[in-house]
Design a protein around this motif. Structure first.
Motif, PDB file in Angstrom:
ATOM      1  N   TYR A   1       0.800  -1.192  -0.024  1.00 56.23           N
ATOM      2  CA  TYR A   1       0.086   0.037  -0.047  1.00 56.23           C
ATOM      3  C   TYR A   1       0.795   1.371   0.013  1.00 56.23           C
ATOM      4  CZ  TYR A   1      -3.023   3.795   1.879  1.00 56.23           C
ATOM      5  OH  TYR A   1      -3.473   4.878   2.196  1.00 56.23           O
TER       6      TYR A   1
ATOM      7  N   ARG B   1       1.229   4.291  -2.816  1.00 53.20           N
ATOM      8  CA  ARG B   1       1.125   5.616  -2.378  1.00 53.20           C
ATOM      9  C   ARG B   1       2.267   6.371  -2.986  1.00 53.20           C
ATOM     10  NH1 ARG B   1      -2.849   8.487  -0.657  1.00 53.20           N
ATOM     11  NH2 ARG B   1      -1.786   9.401   0.963  1.00 53.20           N
ATOM     12  N   HIS B   2       3.312   6.019  -2.773  1.00 54.50           N
ATOM     13  CA  HIS B   2       4.722   7.002  -3.000  1.00 54.50           C
ATOM     14  C   HIS B   2       4.761   7.066  -4.621  1.00 54.50           C
ATOM     15  CE1 HIS B   2       6.395   7.532   0.886  1.00 54.50           C
ATOM     16  NE2 HIS B   2       6.396   6.189   1.067  1.00 54.50           N
TER      17      HIS B   2
ATOM     18  N   GLU C   1       2.583   6.724  -6.814  1.00 53.42           N
ATOM     19  CA  GLU C   1       1.497   7.525  -7.394  1.00 53.42           C
ATOM     20  C   GLU C   1       1.760   9.075  -7.356  1.00 53.42           C
ATOM     21  OE1 GLU C   1      -2.629   7.278  -5.948  1.00 53.42           O
ATOM     22  OE2 GLU C   1      -2.829   5.286  -7.024  1.00 53.42           O
ATOM     23  N   ARG C   2       2.505   9.368  -6.186  1.00 52.99           N
ATOM     24  CA  ARG C   2       2.818  10.809  -6.121  1.00 52.99           C
ATOM     25  C   ARG C   2       4.395  11.159  -7.013  1.00 52.99           C
ATOM     26  NH1 ARG C   2       1.920  10.070  -0.315  1.00 52.99           N
ATOM     27  NH2 ARG C   2       4.333   9.650   0.008  1.00 52.99           N
TER      28      ARG C   2
ATOM     29  N   ARG D   1      -7.977   6.111  -1.579  1.00 51.74           N
ATOM     30  CA  ARG D   1      -6.592   6.523  -1.139  1.00 51.74           C
ATOM     31  C   ARG D   1      -5.637   6.565  -2.414  1.00 51.74           C
ATOM     32  NH1 ARG D   1      -5.721   9.628   2.904  1.00 51.74           N
ATOM     33  NH2 ARG D   1      -3.716   8.636   3.164  1.00 51.74           N
ATOM     34  N   LEU D   2      -6.138   5.481  -3.178  1.00 43.78           N
ATOM     35  CA  LEU D   2      -5.110   5.184  -4.290  1.00 43.78           C
ATOM     36  C   LEU D   2      -5.952   5.640  -5.944  1.00 43.78           C
ATOM     37  CD1 LEU D   2      -3.589   2.034  -3.206  1.00 43.78           C
ATOM     38  CD2 LEU D   2      -2.374   3.938  -3.135  1.00 43.78           C
TER      39      LEU D   2
ATOM     40  N   SER E   1      -4.803   6.517   7.430  1.00 44.75           N
ATOM     41  CA  SER E   1      -5.517   7.700   6.844  1.00 44.75           C
ATOM     42  C   SER E   1      -5.874   8.591   7.891  1.00 44.75           C
ATOM     43  CB  SER E   1      -6.703   6.942   5.885  1.00 44.75           C
ATOM     44  OG  SER E   1      -7.717   6.495   6.849  1.00 44.75           O
TER      45      SER E   1
END
Length: 449
Positions: free
Chosen positions: A14, A18-19, A21-22, A66-67, A390
């Motif tokens: 997860y 997240r990293h 996607e940024r 979140r994604l 979150s």
């Protein structure tokens, strides 16, 4: 477009997504997440769900919210075809699919490790999924209700007997929190002798949570024993039946509930690579790459990542703290693999350990400082709030803690899993059965009148 396939959405998978996607440029690569669930679970707080302190939804974070740039493939990764650079997946509806990849991140996490102990698979329960936590809570309360409804002393003793195998973090927290639940529940049955309630914590090791060090581990053991939990070290489970647990030292304990928390093992997809493993974990470099497997990275519980701050050859412990922090290194190195950049090595500074023992009790070692009691509980809860994935989960967890202080749990059974056997195979390993292929028959031309 190139594809990054990530197997698993626990702490490592997860956070890695997240990293990425940024940091990925628009159109640079697509991310495909392979997981049977549509949420990431904050495992350290599972015992509090079992205790009724937290609601199940408070410790999960939905992936869809979140994604935003990742595609979710709901299924289980069966094996990896290294030559074909693809992952073979069984979707949750039983349909097999093949997922090609340019870069693969293996973070499937782990499942409860079992041994060939007679009766273990049929009668033991685990504590690694939401379903198991909810099931154990309902079962613990139901056993006391059934004990109060019978006059058979042997049945009463077995239903009021609970055995937890494994004195690591999970086992200790499970025994500590559920023992408080059952002790409170006994007050609802005035005709049931409180002395019948018996919790036993066993482990083949000679210390409770040895990772905490001798002083804190001994402090935790003394606290458990003051509460009435029988801690037996240097022994483990020899066999288990429906109403007894026999230990390797010959002791025979009446118990209808045996909770197995004696270690974990990586998911089977890890072994499909055919590369070197250590206790089932993938051997990877400090840069998280799997040797001899181009574009494949491993992290978290599934990988034996070298601990560069310890003695040579020592792998990082399979903890949430490591998995979460390895994810950042993995994401950077995935980008380096796509762009031809330089790989980075995973280095860390130990932040310490926290163990919630229920109520106001805890033991903790933040930054090397030993704490116990309410100060440790304050640090423990603060740590959990900081690391919950979150803001919504943090708000819910905080609210549940406050509500539990004002209006304690009602100790009722939800019975969502009343028809379940609650075994490890059913609630944790959860095999998805391949569905039967449909065979279509085409009639030859001109066969109809």
């Amino acid at each position: 477009m190139r594809r990054i396939a990530i197997v698993g959405t626990g702490f490592g998978g997860y956070a890695c997504a997240r990293h990425l996607e940024r940091w990925l440029r628009p159109g640079e690569a697509e991310i495909v997440l392979i997981t049977p669930k549509d949420y990431t679970l904050y495992l350290p707080l599972l015992p509090q769900v079992a205790a009724g302190v937290l609601q199940p939804r408070s410790i999960v974070t939905p992936l869809h919210t979140r994604l935003r740039r990742s595609k979710l493939l709901p299924g289980v990764a069966l094996d990896v075809d290294l030559d074909g650079r693809a992952v073979n997946v069984l979707k949750i509806d039983g349909e097999p699919v093949r997922v090609p990849y340019d870069v693969l991140v293996l973070a499937p996490g782990s499942m409860t490790r079992t041994f060939d102990i007679p009766g273990l698979r049929e009668h033991a329960r685990g504590m690694k999924t939401l379903a198991e936590a909810v099931y154990l809570r309902d079962r613990s309360i139901a056993q006391l209700e059934l004990a109060a409804a019978t006059h058979d002393p042997d049945e009463q003793a077995a239903r009021c007997g609970f055995v937890v195998v494994g004195a690591g973090y999970s086992g200790v927290e499970t025994a500590a929190t559920l023992q408080l639940v059952t002790r409170r529940a006994m007050a609802r049955f005035p005709h049931l002798d409180p002395g019948l309630l018996r919790w036993t914590l066993i482990d083949i090791a000679h210390a409770v949570m040895p990772e905490l060090g001798p002083e804190l581990g001994e402090s935790a053991r003394r606290l458990l024993e003051r509460r009435g939990i029988d801690v037996r070290l240097g022994t483990t489970l020899e066999r288990v039946t429906e109403d007894t647990a026999t230990l390797t030292d010959g002791t025979r304990l009446p118990a209808r509930t045996v909770i197995w928390t004696a270690g974990v093992t990586p998911r089977p997809v890890v072994a499909s690579l055919g590369t070197e493993t250590v206790k089932g974990r993938l051997v990877v470099g400090a840069d998280l790459r799997v040797p001899g497997c181009e574009g494949v990275f491993g992290l978290g519980d599934a990988a034996a990542v070298p601990d560069l701050t310890a003695a040579p050859g020592t792998p990082c412990a399979p903890t949430a703290q490591h998995a979460h922090r390895q994810a950042k290194t993995a994401a950077r190195n995935v980008l380096a693999a796509l762009r031809g950049g330089e790989m980075r090595e995973y280095r860390h500074r130990d932040l310490g350990l926290v163990v919630d023992l229920g109520g106001s009790d805890a033991v903790a070692r933040p930054l090397g400082i030993d704490l116990s009691g309410p100060p440790a509980q304050l640090v423990t809860r603060g740590y959990h709030l900081l690391t919950t994935p979150s803001g919504r989960s943090r708000l819910r967890v905080s609210g549940d803690w406050l509500l539990n202080m004002i209006a304690p749990d009602d100790l009722i059974r939800l019975d969502f899993l009343k028809d379940s056997l609650g075994t490890l195979e059913e609630l944790e390993h959860m095999p998805i059965r391949p569905r039967a292929r449909r065979i279509s028959v085409t009639e030859p031309a001109g066969s109809r009148p």
